[in-house]
Every structure is written in structure tokens, then in C-alpha cells.
Write a protein that holds these residues in place. Structure first.
Motif: not given
Length: 350
Positions: A326-346
Motif C-alpha cells: 500500500l501507499l503507506d508502505g504496509s504489506v497485506h495478503m489474501s487469506s491463501g497466500m500463506a501457502q506460498y509466502a516465506r514470511s507466512k511460513g511457506a
């Protein structure tokens, strides 16, 4: 046609989880210029000879599609997008099947009412393209397009005036001033066109068309997934996250590559059809789904929406996930992105 080279390939993020299969080796090829961007092919196969044969055939196809979808140049013996925009307002133009199919698909999306799907905005986008090109080449002359010019061009963006004849394979413009711009979806569509060939010839592959990444079967080095890093829009040397993927496409749209500055303000290339100005909802968005075309289409659509609306859209579509900056620098994900994203445990060993 550069639109999304915001994804960096992670070629060796982790040590292999097990010994690589001895009969497979990793090979790669890189070139610049096709679709006006960087193209990289990485694959695991049995020999350099087989990789070279596969890569030669792939790059020949990519060059052919580059000519078909080019809106700025003519090619001998090819009725491409330039031909369509130049002559379809005068008479029906017969075009190759891939171009006809993509224009048909784009028109179907526009008819569905989805915001951001109008690839008939070429008259508006070409104005921005000219001003952006001038501003990049000569910053002292960088100015905004006059709004009256944009409004006048926007009167010629009604996709219903694009008349398609599937039997004759022709396109005709009922409004001679209309113009097509398929830059937001062409690379994604090409990714879908060439993926079956790669699966047949070299199933373990990673293809990057700029920032449109198509991942085939997992790498044959013991890892279970390819690693694709998503660039930090505020720091080109950093990354927001790493996505571990196979059998899907990863596409990003951002405000930090194709842009120019006027009086210290950045104006990027993704134009909101409501305001006729660069969209100002988010910095970047990455989509993961099986279809490269759909991922390409959705990144532009999401870029034209506030985050909350975009999240609701993604959560309503099965098999599609997204990551927003987002424009404020924050990062957001959809509910199923955790299966791919290292930051969410993938991990690469899933």
C-alpha cells in the motif's frame, strides 16, 4: 511493452533438500528486447543439446508473438496490432488466431463490467505514453497531458465499437478513432501460449517475461518449489517476500518502473479509466494463479481498486491469491497466500 519487471528470480535461495537427480542439469538463457523487456528461461534437463533445442524453439515462438502483438511497428506479411489500429477503422482487418483470441477475451472481460478491463483505452493511453516518453528523455520538458485532450480521447474507448467476426477472423472499428492497447495482458497471454510446449519438452522450467513469471514442475535439484522474490517498491535492492511456487504464474504491477516525474511528482503508466490519471490506490500488487493471462489481467484490475475492494474480489475467486504493497508502505495478503509466502511460513521443502 515493459509493464511489470518488478519480480526478481531467486535461482538458489536454499541448499537442496536432497541430492539432485544425477541425470538432470540446470541450464539458462537470457535475452533482451522481446516484448521490450528481459526474458529468462531456466530449466532442468538431461543435456545442453536438449536445452538449446528447446530454448531455440521457445525464443522463436516468442519472437513471432512479439511481432503479432506489437502496437508500434509493422512487420512484413503480418497483420499485427499495429495493422489493426492503423486500418481497422477503414475496413475489416484479418488477423492471426492468437491476436483475434486475445482481443475477443479482452472484449468479454469488458462486457462483464469489471473495472480496469478496457483494453480499448488505447486513445487515452497513447497520449500518456507520448508525454511519458518525452518526459523521460528530456526531464526539463516533462509536463502533464492536457485534461481536455484526455477527455476527448476517452470519447473513443467504447469496446462495443470493436466488431469481431470469428468466421472471417477479422476486426473492424465502428469508431475509426478507437485504438486497442493490450500491453496489460499480452505477456500473460503469451505465457499461457508457450507453457504447454515447455511442459512437453522440459517440464522443470521457470520462464520470466519481464516480471511475468511462469513456473513449471519443481526444479530437479531436490527442492520442491521454485523461489520467486517480490521486489520492495521502496528499495530495488530489497524484497517484500519470497514466494515458493510450481505449476502457477506470478505477476506484479507496480508504480515504480514505467513512470516520469513532473514537478517532483511521479506519474506512472496504469491509468484509471474514471479519472484518466494514474491510479493512486496502492504501490504494487502481485497475483499468483494458474493462468498467466488471468494473473496479468487481475494485477491491473486490482491496481485500479482500493485495497479493500481488491481483497474482496480476490477472496471471491477460487485458486487466486494476491499480495499488496500500500501507499503507506504496509504489506497485506489474501487469506491463501500463506501457502506460498516465506514470511507466512511457506518453505522450499513443503
Amino acid at each position: 511493452m515493459i509493464r511489470k519487471i518488478c519480480i526478481l528470480l531467486v535461482l538458489a535461495l536454499l541448499m537442496p533438500a536432497s541430492a539432485p537427480a544425477e541425470s538432470y542439469q540446470k541450464y539458462s538463457r537470457y535475452t533482451v528486447g522481446i516484448f521490450d523487456t528481459d526474458v529468462t528461461l531456466i530449466g532442468y534437463t538431461h543435456s545442453q543439446e536438449h536445452f538449446n533445442k528447446t530454448a531455440d524453439a521457445l525464443f522463436a515462438r516468442l519472437n513471432e508473438y512479439n511481432g503479432i502483438f506489437d502496437a508500434y511497428n509493422s512487420y512484413p506479411g503480418v497483420n499485427n496490432l499495429w495493422t489493426v489500429n492503423t486500418y481497422a477503422g477503414k475496413y475489416p482487418v484479418q488477423i492471426p488466431q492468437p491476436l483475434f483470441d486475445l482481443i475477443s477475451w479482452c472484449k468479454q472481460q469488458w462486457e462483464s463490467g469489471q473495472k480496469g478491463a478496457n483494453t480499448a483505452m488505447g486513445a487515452v493511453l497513447s497520449i500518456w505514453h507520448d508525454y511519458r516518453t518525452l518526459g523521460k528523455e528530456n526531464p526539463a520538458m516533462a509536463v502533464l497531458p492536457p485534461m481536455e485532450d484526455l477527455i476527448a480521447a476517452n470519447a473513443h474507448t467504447d469496446f462495443s465499437n470493436v466488431i469481431l467476426d470469428p468466421e472471417a477472423m477479422t476486426v473492424f472499428f465502428a469508431d475509426p478513432a478507437i485504438s486497442l492497447d493490450i500491453g496489460s495482458v499480452a505477456k500473460g497471454y503469451v505465457g499461457d501460449l508457450v507453457a504447454p510446449f515447455l511442459y512437453a519438452e522440459m517440464p522443470s522450467f521457470l520462464l520470466s517475461l519481464g516480471g511475468n513469471v511462469c513456473a513449471g514442475d519443481p526444479p530437479r535439484d531436490g527442492r520442491k518449489h521454485w523461489g520467486v522474490s517480490v521486489q520492495d517498491p521502496d528499495d530495488f535492492s530489497g524484497m517484500l517476500d519470497v514466494l515458493y511456487v510450481d505449476g502457477v504464474s506470478v505477476v506484479t504491477s507496480g508504480d515504480y518502473w514505467r513512470y516520469y516525474e513532473v514537478d517532483g511528482v511521479r506519474y506512472h503508466h496504469i491509468i484509471d479509466p474514471d479519472t484518466l490519471m494514474p491510479a493512486r490506490h496502492i504501490q504494487a500488487v502481485t497475483v499468483v494463479c494458474e493462468s498467466s493471462l488471468m494473473a496479468d489481467y487481475l494485477t491491473t484490475t486490482l491496481f485500479l481498486m482500493p485495497y479493500e475492494e481488491g481483497l474482496a474480489l480476490i477472496e471471491s475467486i477460487e485458486g487466486v491469491e494476491a499480495l499488496w504493497s500500500l501507499l503507506d508502505g504496509s504489506v497485506h495478503m489474501s487469506s491463501g497466500m500463506a501457502q506460498y509466502a516465506r514470511s507466512k511460513g511457506a518453505t522450499a521443502y513443503q
